[in-house]
Design a protein around this motif. Sequence first.
Motif, mmCIF file in Angstrom:
data_model
loop_
_atom_site.group_PDB
_atom_site.id
_atom_site.type_symbol
_atom_site.label_atom_id
_atom_site.label_comp_id
_atom_site.label_asym_id
_atom_site.label_seq_id
_atom_site.Cartn_x
_atom_site.Cartn_y
_atom_site.Cartn_z
ATOM 1 N N ARG A 183 8.877 3.173 9.196
ATOM 2 C CA ARG A 183 8.753 2.774 7.786
ATOM 3 C C ARG A 183 9.866 3.403 6.959
ATOM 4 O O ARG A 183 10.392 4.459 7.273
ATOM 5 N N GLN A 184 10.225 2.746 5.885
ATOM 6 C CA GLN A 184 11.167 3.306 4.910
ATOM 7 C C GLN A 184 10.414 4.339 4.073
ATOM 8 O O GLN A 184 9.376 4.027 3.499
ATOM 9 N N TRP A 185 10.943 5.550 4.003
ATOM 10 C CA TRP A 185 10.286 6.649 3.281
ATOM 11 C C TRP A 185 10.871 6.819 1.896
ATOM 12 O O TRP A 185 12.064 6.565 1.692
ATOM 13 N N VAL A 186 10.064 7.294 0.977
ATOM 14 C CA VAL A 186 10.527 7.707 -0.336
ATOM 15 C C VAL A 186 10.128 9.170 -0.478
ATOM 16 O O VAL A 186 8.945 9.503 -0.388
ATOM 17 N N GLU A 187 11.115 10.038 -0.656
ATOM 18 C CA GLU A 187 10.811 11.462 -0.865
ATOM 19 C C GLU A 187 10.608 11.714 -2.346
ATOM 20 O O GLU A 187 11.447 11.330 -3.158
ATOM 21 N N VAL A 188 9.477 12.332 -2.694
ATOM 22 C CA VAL A 188 9.180 12.637 -4.104
ATOM 23 C C VAL A 188 9.016 14.107 -4.316
ATOM 24 O O VAL A 188 8.827 14.852 -3.428
ATOM 25 N N LEU A 230 5.449 13.729 0.082
ATOM 26 C CA LEU A 230 5.313 14.815 -0.899
ATOM 27 C C LEU A 230 5.822 16.127 -0.331
ATOM 28 O O LEU A 230 6.467 16.898 -1.031
ATOM 29 N N THR A 231 5.495 16.407 0.921
ATOM 30 C CA THR A 231 5.934 17.625 1.604
ATOM 31 C C THR A 231 6.160 17.299 3.078
ATOM 32 O O THR A 231 5.537 16.377 3.605
ATOM 33 N N PRO A 232 7.041 18.031 3.747
ATOM 34 C CA PRO A 232 7.223 17.801 5.182
ATOM 35 C C PRO A 232 5.873 17.917 5.892
ATOM 36 O O PRO A 232 5.075 18.807 5.602
ATOM 37 N N THR A 233 5.626 16.984 6.787
ATOM 38 C CA THR A 233 4.304 16.866 7.385
ATOM 39 C C THR A 233 4.413 16.521 8.860
ATOM 40 O O THR A 233 5.262 15.731 9.253
ATOM 41 N N THR A 234 3.542 17.100 9.662
ATOM 42 C CA THR A 234 3.388 16.721 11.062
ATOM 43 C C THR A 234 2.255 15.706 11.108
ATOM 44 O O THR A 234 1.202 15.923 10.524
ATOM 45 N N VAL A 276 0.863 -1.177 0.000
ATOM 46 C CA VAL A 276 0.000 0.000 0.000
ATOM 47 C C VAL A 276 0.903 1.232 0.000
ATOM 48 O O VAL A 276 1.629 1.477 0.965
ATOM 49 N N ALA A 277 0.894 1.980 -1.102
ATOM 50 C CA ALA A 277 1.658 3.231 -1.196
ATOM 51 C C ALA A 277 0.753 4.372 -0.743
ATOM 52 O O ALA A 277 -0.408 4.446 -1.142
ATOM 53 N N VAL A 278 1.299 5.237 0.093
ATOM 54 C CA VAL A 278 0.526 6.349 0.638
ATOM 55 C C VAL A 278 1.245 7.649 0.328
ATOM 56 O O VAL A 278 2.390 7.837 0.735
ATOM 57 N N CYS A 279 0.588 8.537 -0.410
ATOM 58 C CA CYS A 279 1.133 9.869 -0.663
ATOM 59 C C CYS A 279 0.932 10.686 0.607
ATOM 60 O O CYS A 279 -0.201 10.855 1.065
ATOM 61 N N VAL A 280 2.023 11.167 1.196
ATOM 62 C CA VAL A 280 1.957 11.842 2.489
ATOM 63 C C VAL A 280 2.130 13.347 2.311
ATOM 64 O O VAL A 280 3.144 13.814 1.794
#
Length: 64
Positions: free
Chosen positions: A59-64, A43-47, A10-14
Amino acid sequence: MEGIKQSAVVAVCVSPKAVASDNVRQELRLAMQYKKPILPLLLTPTTYPGEVEYVLAGRQWVEV
């Protein structure tokens, strides 16, 4: 729900808007329930609200 049940991951755009969404939170809960790997796409820095932070912790993050 069927999509998550049948998925390999499950990929989640954050983004701030995404983590505030009840739909995104429900999908994260279902992914945990069905023991699916979760891949956060930052997608953007998020709280993160508590529930989302719990699901995404470690979790392993992917920055896009």
